[in-house]
Design an enzyme around this catalytic site. Structure first.
Site, PDB file in Angstrom:
ATOM      1  N   HIS A  63      43.432  29.065  30.893  1.00 18.29           N
ATOM      2  CA  HIS A  63      43.508  29.163  32.486  1.00 18.29           C
ATOM      3  C   HIS A  63      42.575  28.155  33.078  1.00 18.29           C
ATOM      4  O   HIS A  63      41.735  27.456  32.738  1.00 18.29           O
ATOM      5  CB  HIS A  63      42.839  30.569  32.790  1.00 18.29           C
ATOM      6  CG  HIS A  63      41.301  30.832  32.494  1.00 18.29           C
ATOM      7  ND1 HIS A  63      40.203  30.651  33.037  1.00 18.29           N
ATOM      8  CD2 HIS A  63      40.746  31.335  31.632  1.00 18.29           C
ATOM      9  CE1 HIS A  63      39.283  30.874  32.890  1.00 18.29           C
ATOM     10  NE2 HIS A  63      39.294  31.584  31.444  1.00 18.29           N
ATOM     11  N   ASP A 171      34.503  27.110  30.609  1.00 18.77           N
ATOM     12  CA  ASP A 171      35.504  28.406  30.675  1.00 18.77           C
ATOM     13  C   ASP A 171      36.469  28.117  31.669  1.00 18.77           C
ATOM     14  O   ASP A 171      36.143  28.497  32.884  1.00 18.77           O
ATOM     15  CB  ASP A 171      34.628  29.688  30.713  1.00 18.77           C
ATOM     16  CG  ASP A 171      35.635  31.010  30.988  1.00 18.77           C
ATOM     17  OD1 ASP A 171      36.668  30.872  30.489  1.00 18.77           O
ATOM     18  OD2 ASP A 171      34.936  31.855  31.274  1.00 18.77           O
ATOM     19  N   GLU A 199      42.893  33.921  36.263  1.00 20.90           N
ATOM     20  CA  GLU A 199      42.595  34.593  35.171  1.00 20.90           C
ATOM     21  C   GLU A 199      41.220  35.485  35.359  1.00 20.90           C
ATOM     22  O   GLU A 199      41.032  36.711  35.005  1.00 20.90           O
ATOM     23  CB  GLU A 199      42.284  33.819  33.930  1.00 20.90           C
ATOM     24  CG  GLU A 199      41.871  34.479  32.635  1.00 20.90           C
ATOM     25  CD  GLU A 199      40.507  34.850  32.191  1.00 20.90           C
ATOM     26  OE1 GLU A 199      40.083  35.541  31.226  1.00 20.90           O
ATOM     27  OE2 GLU A 199      39.608  34.456  32.993  1.00 20.90           O
ATOM     28  N   GLU A 200      40.119  35.002  36.267  1.00 21.43           N
ATOM     29  CA  GLU A 200      38.946  35.320  36.303  1.00 21.43           C
ATOM     30  C   GLU A 200      38.893  36.854  37.284  1.00 21.43           C
ATOM     31  O   GLU A 200      37.960  37.239  37.334  1.00 21.43           O
ATOM     32  CB  GLU A 200      37.976  34.293  36.776  1.00 21.43           C
ATOM     33  CG  GLU A 200      37.753  32.992  35.903  1.00 21.43           C
ATOM     34  CD  GLU A 200      36.878  33.464  34.860  1.00 21.43           C
ATOM     35  OE1 GLU A 200      36.698  34.666  34.415  1.00 21.43           O
ATOM     36  OE2 GLU A 200      36.602  32.440  33.922  1.00 21.43           O
ATOM     37  N   HIS A 310      29.952  31.488  32.547  1.00 19.69           N
ATOM     38  CA  HIS A 310      30.073  32.161  34.252  1.00 19.69           C
ATOM     39  C   HIS A 310      28.638  31.876  34.771  1.00 19.69           C
ATOM     40  O   HIS A 310      28.030  32.506  35.788  1.00 19.69           O
ATOM     41  CB  HIS A 310      30.314  33.570  34.277  1.00 19.69           C
ATOM     42  CG  HIS A 310      31.622  33.942  33.754  1.00 19.69           C
ATOM     43  ND1 HIS A 310      32.158  34.984  34.072  1.00 19.69           N
ATOM     44  CD2 HIS A 310      32.789  33.114  33.121  1.00 19.69           C
ATOM     45  CE1 HIS A 310      33.610  35.167  33.715  1.00 19.69           C
ATOM     46  NE2 HIS A 310      33.863  33.887  33.112  1.00 19.69           N
TER      47      HIS A 310
END
Length: 340
Positions: A63, A171, A199-200, A310
């Site tokens: 992603h 990420d 995606e998140e 994150h």
């Protein structure tokens, strides 16, 4: 390896739903090496021709989006209110540098500690009690620079000390990095690649991408939380930085294909590459939308162990980057060649 590419990918700002900057970098890198299209949501769908036609149709995905925030209110005093885009640990937010709309610098603020009342100084501030300070003195001044709905990202930071890389958005710009390198190489079999949006915020882009490609097998490249820090027992550390690819048997969205899992470890062992089993059933990734697309897709996630996921600064080992970059093409060749 071309780590400058990883640096550029990580420094690009692209929260869920606003991945344009990342998409432009990727397209510039791959356009001379493969056929590609961009679907209605913004996914990049790529077909890379190999030396041979694949026995099994394989899709590899990663992603493009990162976690961040979105502007929800501009206050009379010029402060900016916001909501999160993706899951973010509120503990990391006070005094963090942010960028609004790729151009306006700010800092995430909270009530000064000497003005806290009761247990406020001992509790984690809620988002509605926080704000972004861009230095504006009034709503009118702030509105010259910021609008409702503007994207907010952690300020770009990238540091490579030769052993580890520390950056925002590892990420999943790491996964994008691996796929770009594969696309630019000579592959044995025809392979499909998808650079996924959103995606998140609920695995939004993965399902239409998988529906379009209609693969038989899928490899999802990700970053996963490594909790290998002091005072955490071994069984709760999930995975370890420096110990190679992380391969899970199950998470909150997917039970992974056992034959694929066994084959991945076999490929790693035969090629003297490090791989580790994920020691937790937690989280989720685009596999959760891909594996149940159409009539079903046999799926496995291969992740890089990453500390402080994150947040403004995540950390990965360069040795893991290189081990996984070797493992994925070898594993993909086995799948495309019909080993399963």
């Amino acid at each position: 390896m071309n780590y400058d590419l990883l640096r550029r990918l990580c420094l690009a700002n692209g929260i869920s739903g606003d991945e344009k900057n990342v998409r432009e970098i990727i397209i510039e890198e791959i356009k001379d090496y493969a056929e590609y299209s961009v679907d209605n949501l913004g996914n990049i769908i790529v077909f890379k021709k190999g030396r041979k036609r694949a026995e099994k149709k394989l899709m590899i995905s990663a992603h493009m989006d990162e976690v961040g925030f979105i502007v929800t209110e501009i206050c009379d005093d010029g402060m900016i209110k916001f909501e999160e885009v993706g899951g973010i640990d509120r503990r990391v937010l006070p005094a963090v540098d942010v960028v609004i709309n790729n151009s306006v610098n700010g800092v995430a603020g909270v009530k000064p500690i000497h003005l806290c009342e009761g247990d406020e100084d001992k509790t984690i501030p809620k988002l509605h009690d926080m704000y972004i300070d861009i230095g504006a003195d009034s709503k009118e001044e702030a509105e010259k620079l910021v609008s409702l709905g503007d994207s907010v990202t952690f300020a770009p930071i990238y540091d490579d000390n030769g052993y580890t890389i520390k950056s925002k958005a590892l990420d999943d710009r790491f996964g994008c990095f691996v796929m770009i390198n594969m696309i630019k190489s000579e592959l044995e079999y025809d392979t499909h690649f998808c650079f996924i949006v959103q995606e998140e915020v609920g695995l939004i882009g993965a399902k239409p991408a998988a529906f379009s490609v209609a693969p038989e097998f899928s490899i999802v490249l990700e970053a996963t939380t490594a909790a290998d820090v002091p005072d955490i027992t071994a069984q709760k550390q999930v995975c370890n930085v420096g110990e190679g690819a992380v391969i899970g048997f199950m998470d909150r969205r997917t039970i992974y294909d056992r034959e694929m899992l066994n084959l991945a470890f076999s490929v790693a062992e035969r090629n003297n590459l490090k791989a580790q089993l994920k020691r937790a059933i937690a989280g989720g990734n685009d596999a959760g939308s891909i594996h149940n697309s159409r009539s079903g897709v046999r799926t496995l996630a291969i992740s890089i162990p990453c500390r402080y996921l994150h947040s403004q600064i995540s950390l990965v080992s360069k040795s893991d980057v290189e081990e996984i970059s070797k493992l994925v093409p070898l594993f993909a060749e086995e799948i495309s060649g019909g080993s399963l």
